[in-house]
Scaffold this motif. Sequence first.
Motif, PDB file in Angstrom:
ATOM      1  N   LYS A 124     -41.030  59.193  -8.352  1.00 42.65           N
ATOM      2  CA  LYS A 124     -40.446  59.047  -7.010  1.00 42.65           C
ATOM      3  C   LYS A 124     -41.133  57.905  -6.244  1.00 42.65           C
ATOM      4  N   GLY A 125     -42.466  57.878  -6.315  1.00 43.95           N
ATOM      5  CA  GLY A 125     -43.219  56.832  -5.616  1.00 43.95           C
ATOM      6  C   GLY A 125     -42.835  55.450  -6.150  1.00 43.95           C
ATOM      7  N   THR A 126     -42.746  55.341  -7.461  1.00 42.92           N
ATOM      8  CA  THR A 126     -42.406  54.057  -8.098  1.00 42.92           C
ATOM      9  C   THR A 126     -41.031  53.583  -7.669  1.00 42.92           C
ATOM     10  N   GLN A 127     -40.045  54.455  -7.727  1.00 40.99           N
ATOM     11  CA  GLN A 127     -38.678  54.054  -7.373  1.00 40.99           C
ATOM     12  C   GLN A 127     -38.544  53.785  -5.873  1.00 40.99           C
ATOM     13  N   SER A 128     -39.419  54.406  -5.094  1.00 43.96           N
ATOM     14  CA  SER A 128     -39.357  54.186  -3.643  1.00 43.96           C
ATOM     15  C   SER A 128     -39.518  52.714  -3.314  1.00 43.96           C
ATOM     16  N   GLU A 129     -40.367  52.026  -4.106  1.00 45.63           N
ATOM     17  CA  GLU A 129     -40.693  50.629  -3.758  1.00 45.63           C
ATOM     18  C   GLU A 129     -39.456  49.758  -3.651  1.00 45.63           C
ATOM     19  N   PHE A 130     -38.568  49.833  -4.638  1.00 47.26           N
ATOM     20  CA  PHE A 130     -37.390  48.964  -4.570  1.00 47.26           C
ATOM     21  C   PHE A 130     -36.410  49.455  -3.495  1.00 47.26           C
ATOM     22  N   LEU A 131     -36.355  50.767  -3.314  1.00 46.93           N
ATOM     23  CA  LEU A 131     -35.427  51.317  -2.302  1.00 46.93           C
ATOM     24  C   LEU A 131     -35.797  50.845  -0.891  1.00 46.93           C
ATOM     25  N   ILE A 132     -37.089  50.856  -0.609  1.00 45.25           N
ATOM     26  CA  ILE A 132     -37.556  50.447   0.720  1.00 45.25           C
ATOM     27  C   ILE A 132     -37.170  48.996   0.964  1.00 45.25           C
ATOM     28  N   LYS A 133     -37.420  48.154  -0.063  1.00 41.85           N
ATOM     29  CA  LYS A 133     -37.152  46.718   0.098  1.00 41.85           C
ATOM     30  C   LYS A 133     -35.660  46.427   0.148  1.00 41.85           C
ATOM     31  N   SER A 134     -34.915  46.977  -0.807  1.00 47.35           N
ATOM     32  CA  SER A 134     -33.492  46.623  -0.906  1.00 47.35           C
ATOM     33  C   SER A 134     -32.680  47.110   0.274  1.00 47.35           C
ATOM     34  N   TYR A 135     -33.022  48.282   0.790  1.00 45.36           N
ATOM     35  CA  TYR A 135     -32.175  48.853   1.838  1.00 45.36           C
ATOM     36  C   TYR A 135     -32.892  48.936   3.182  1.00 45.36           C
ATOM     37  N   ASN A 136     -34.058  48.320   3.246  1.00 47.64           N
ATOM     38  CA  ASN A 136     -34.804  48.246   4.505  1.00 47.64           C
ATOM     39  C   ASN A 136     -34.988  49.649   5.116  1.00 47.64           C
ATOM     40  N   LEU A 137     -35.560  50.548   4.311  1.00 48.91           N
ATOM     41  CA  LEU A 137     -35.708  51.941   4.760  1.00 48.91           C
ATOM     42  C   LEU A 137     -37.136  52.220   5.225  1.00 48.91           C
ATOM     43  N   TYR A 138     -37.248  53.187   6.088  1.00 45.71           N
ATOM     44  CA  TYR A 138     -38.573  53.611   6.518  1.00 45.71           C
ATOM     45  C   TYR A 138     -39.016  54.733   5.575  1.00 45.71           C
ATOM     46  N   TYR A 139     -40.150  54.510   4.931  1.00 50.21           N
ATOM     47  CA  TYR A 139     -40.600  55.415   3.867  1.00 50.21           C
ATOM     48  C   TYR A 139     -41.431  56.567   4.435  1.00 50.21           C
ATOM     49  N   ILE A 140     -41.042  57.778   4.075  1.00 49.51           N
ATOM     50  CA  ILE A 140     -41.828  58.935   4.503  1.00 49.51           C
ATOM     51  C   ILE A 140     -42.207  59.773   3.281  1.00 49.51           C
ATOM     52  N   SER A 141     -43.471  59.684   2.916  1.00 51.14           N
ATOM     53  CA  SER A 141     -43.966  60.529   1.835  1.00 51.14           C
ATOM     54  C   SER A 141     -44.887  61.546   2.480  1.00 51.14           C
ATOM     55  N   THR A 142     -44.478  62.815   2.416  1.00 55.44           N
ATOM     56  CA  THR A 142     -45.309  63.834   3.074  1.00 55.44           C
ATOM     57  C   THR A 142     -46.679  63.913   2.403  1.00 55.44           C
ATOM     58  N   GLY A 143     -46.708  63.667   1.088  1.00 56.70           N
ATOM     59  CA  GLY A 143     -47.996  63.665   0.376  1.00 56.70           C
ATOM     60  C   GLY A 143     -48.915  62.591   0.948  1.00 56.70           C
TER      61      GLY A 143
END
Length: 389
Positions: free
Chosen positions: A14-33
């Motif tokens: 999940k953490g790994t895939q988050s990286e491209f998602l944040i960049k491609s779709y300009n999302l604000y990342y929230i990892s509770t961990g």
Amino acid sequence: MLNIALFGPPGAGKGTQSEFLIKSYNLYYISTGDLLRKELAEKTKLGMEAQSIIASGGLVPDEIIVQIIEKTITENPDANGFLFDGFPRTYIQAYILEGLMIKLNTSLNCLISINVPEEESVSRLLKRGETSGRLDDNESVIRRRLAEYNEKTLPVLRFFKERGIFHEVNGLDTIPNVESQIRKIIKHELSKRLFNVVLFGYPGSGRGSQGKAIAKKFELEYVATGNMLDSEIAKKTPIGKKIMELYNNGQLVPDEIVVELIEKSLAERQDVKGFIFKGFPRTLVQSYILDGLLKKHNSSISQIIEIEVPLLELIRRLDARSKTPGSMPYDSSTEKIVKRIDEHEKKTSPVIEKYKQLHGVIKVDGMGTFDEVLNRISATIEHGMKHMR
Ligand code: AMP
């Protein structure tokens, strides 16, 4: 807004895939961990409460999670969207997420589950533990985390399956392949979303001609109830005949007929990015109808625009129009022009007032050339599409 939750057991990627998602779709990342580990590092009261639970591989109480997540979301209300990693992790947290999204007048678009078998999770986390420095990346804690996942987190899937926004990808695939599986899901999701504009303005403000031009420019379906009624009459359909009878008797067209026509237009849409409504809703009752009609298509109003033109200019324009061949029957006398303006004032202004309080209404200056006004409206719509909820 685009809101996505990544789901899967610890070590799914999940953490790994988050990286491209944040960049491609300009999302604000929230990892509770990550948020919890930050609280821990800063030795806050919250962090101290969570420390032993994290170290043992258990789940931190929902009350603590609500606090950290609510704070992060409300501090970033203008985000383009949120990407949740490690949340929701319990059935209760699924409700919490839904409530938080409602508060922001948005919703979760999809939950993407990255599937990997248990033994793969264990071996990945053991490998990560060699370098991560995390207290919970050792075999006994990993087993406990997976047990918690099976018992408390898997039920979350039912919640999102029922809402029809659950998707899954094969997490055993290579990182780029998992990425492209996820991209496909999001592309489909984005294509489903409609951008719906309600265009207001007094008769003579140019809402009809601007509405049509905007529809063409942004691939929106132009929904103008007046034109719909006229076209039914012209096509001599059964509804058209009924409308004609009403007109001849000097009666208003009842909402039932208008609704039927709009319903048809919404249902028959093909490959449009959304709708632009002109001349509807005209009354408070119709504003409720529009909400219901859009809800049926899992959609809502995205933007409300009011074209503003001073009263004297309206009269001047309508009077000039009455002398052209394109004159409408309702433009033909000063008395009729005054009546239409008066109707708008009495019936439609309360609708605009309601929208002002609910969603906000964007006022656009309707003076100047056609293109100047078109450019102003276009800029508003472009901005709205970029920040779509
Ligand atoms: P993660 O970084 O997502 O693997 O999370 C590490 C640990 O933080 C978990 O094993 C839990 O103890 C705690 N944690 C993270 N997110 C949550 C959550 N949404 N609910 C409860 N506990 C959580």
